[in-house]
Motif scaffolding. Structure first.
Motif, mmCIF file in Angstrom:
data_model
loop_
_atom_site.group_PDB
_atom_site.id
_atom_site.type_symbol
_atom_site.label_atom_id
_atom_site.label_comp_id
_atom_site.label_asym_id
_atom_site.label_seq_id
_atom_site.Cartn_x
_atom_site.Cartn_y
_atom_site.Cartn_z
ATOM 1 N N LEU A 139 0.817 -1.214 0.000
ATOM 2 C CA LEU A 139 0.000 0.000 0.000
ATOM 3 C C LEU A 139 0.853 1.267 0.000
ATOM 4 O O LEU A 139 0.543 2.231 -0.703
ATOM 5 N N SER A 140 1.905 1.272 0.781
ATOM 6 C CA SER A 140 2.705 2.501 0.879
ATOM 7 C C SER A 140 3.469 2.794 -0.408
ATOM 8 O O SER A 140 3.776 3.952 -0.702
ATOM 9 N N HIS A 141 3.778 1.757 -1.206
ATOM 10 C CA HIS A 141 4.475 1.957 -2.485
ATOM 11 C C HIS A 141 3.514 1.980 -3.669
ATOM 12 O O HIS A 141 3.954 2.001 -4.821
ATOM 13 N N MET A 142 2.237 1.951 -3.379
ATOM 14 C CA MET A 142 1.229 1.985 -4.422
ATOM 15 C C MET A 142 1.275 3.329 -5.151
ATOM 16 O O MET A 142 1.354 4.383 -4.525
ATOM 17 N N PRO A 143 1.230 3.307 -6.479
ATOM 18 C CA PRO A 143 1.251 4.582 -7.214
ATOM 19 C C PRO A 143 -0.106 5.295 -7.126
ATOM 20 O O PRO A 143 -1.082 4.742 -6.621
ATOM 21 N N SER A 144 -0.124 6.504 -7.611
ATOM 22 C CA SER A 144 -1.352 7.293 -7.719
ATOM 23 C C SER A 144 -1.238 8.115 -8.991
ATOM 24 O O SER A 144 -0.126 8.448 -9.421
#
Length: 369
Positions: free
Chosen positions: A222-227
């Motif tokens: 989740l913390s490295h998930m892009p946006s």
């Protein structure tokens, strides 16, 4: 003569006073019903509950033509998990115990492996042999928090059985996946990010069901998930390690992912800023948005969207915005006089359009007293 007139005036004044008291009392009752989440719980119990106690997905009956698609009064493990979470949040042990009984009686398959069927017929029988990861984790979260709240070992033991099956069968290349078909022994190859329920995974890690290394794996996911600057991807493809977006963004998905991030103390600032701007500009949130244009992709408003937005606002300590969202949400409640407390439109409603608002109000209630 004067005495008779005075008596008539006195009687008239009493009648007027009683009428005014009645009006005030009626208005107060309406206001209380608007502010009291128990009216939605009462609606669910009276109108959305099947004879066996399971929560119907829709108010109106309908025939299921496909076992993979929910219809009518069929019951979902999603609804059960939300109802259990509400029982924990409101401290209602009797309601939680009843829900746990429904879980073990109807939803739980006790064979070679203990798993939760994602869907039941209205009579409690099931035609499916698959689970739904997000629903499983929501139920695990409720069981483990109930164990912590009421110190009942059976909640912990049940959670351990379900968690053990998930780890043994419902993984692909070391990741939990959306579902596992226990009859065909086949798993999905994808993890929808809404299912990366960090609260449940943390409770599993705290209770020895999940290793710390595994828990941190989902934190990293989740913390490295892009946006894309506002919106988050829909899925994580296990084989390729790629995140994938939807062209038309379901705001329910975005809000649930945002809540997961807030649970990790990484609030989704860009998403919140966008939603606040939309709400400020239009006094509403649409159910879907076009990812490229950022424009509404659907005309409908969803009580579930407002419920989840309130939960996100509460978890980021933005109570003024939570109350604004709440004021908009309850405008949709009780519109059908036949179903007070329910979010009913054209004689029908979906369970989650009542359960998410109920959760949101229960979470918000202590702050508005």
């Amino acid at each position: 003569m004067t005495t008779r007139i005075s008596r008539k005036k006195a009687i008239l004044a009493i009648i007027v006073l009683l009428a005014l008291i009645g009006i005030v009392f009626f208005a107060y009752a309406i206001i209380r019903s608007k502010e009291n989440p128990d009216v939605t719980a009462a609606f669910i119990e009276e109108h959305m509950t099947n004879d066996n106690g399971t929560i119907a997905t829709y108010l109106k009956p309908a025939s299921s033509e496909n076992p993979d698609i929910v219809a009518g009064r069929e019951a979902l493990s999603e609804s059960l998990g939300l109802w259990m979470q509400h029982a924990v949040l409101s401290g209602d042990r009797a309601r939680f115990d009843d829900s746990a009984q429904l879980l073990t009686t109807y939803f739980l398959h006790n064979g070679q492996e203990t798993y939760i069927r994602w869907k039941l017929r209205p009579d409690g029988q099931s035609e499916v042999t698959t689970n739904a990861l997000g629903d499983d984790l929501r139920i695990l979260d409720a069981l483990l928090k109930a164990y912590k709240l009421w110190d009942q070992d059976e909640y912990l033991q049940l959670a351990k059985e379900i968690g053990s099956t998930l780890q043994a069968s419902a993984q692909t290349q070391g990741y939990f996946v959306d579902y596992h078909d226990f009859e065909r022994n086949a798993s999905a190859a994808v993890l929808s990010l809404v299912y990366a329920d960090i609260s449940a995974l943390r409770e599993m890690q705290n209770n020895g069901i999940l290793s710390r290394q595994k828990y941190e794996q989902y934190q990293d996911l989740l913390s490295h998930m892009p946006s894309d600057g506002i919106f988050y991807p829909k899925t994580y493809q296990i084989g390729s390690g790629q995140y994938e977006y939807d062209a038309s963004v379901n705001l329910i998905d975005q809000l649930i992912v945002g809540i997961h991030l807030a649970e990790m103390d990484h609030p989704p600032k860009e998403l919140i800023q966008f939603l606040k701007g939309e709400f400020r500009k239009n006094q509403q949130l649409a159910g879907r948005y076009n990812r490229k244009t950022r424009k509404p992709d659907a005309a409908y408003e969803s009580p579930a969207v407002y419920g989840l937005a309130i939960i996100l606002a509460s978890k980021t300590n933005d109570l003024p915005w939570a109350r604004e969202l709440h004021d908009r949400m309850i405008q949709f409640r009780g519109q059908d006089p036949a179903y007070p407390g329910g979010y009913v439109f054209d004689g029908n409603t979906h369970a989650f359009d009542n359960l998410f608002p109920l959760l949101a109000e229960t979470l918000l209630e202590p702050t508005v007293k």
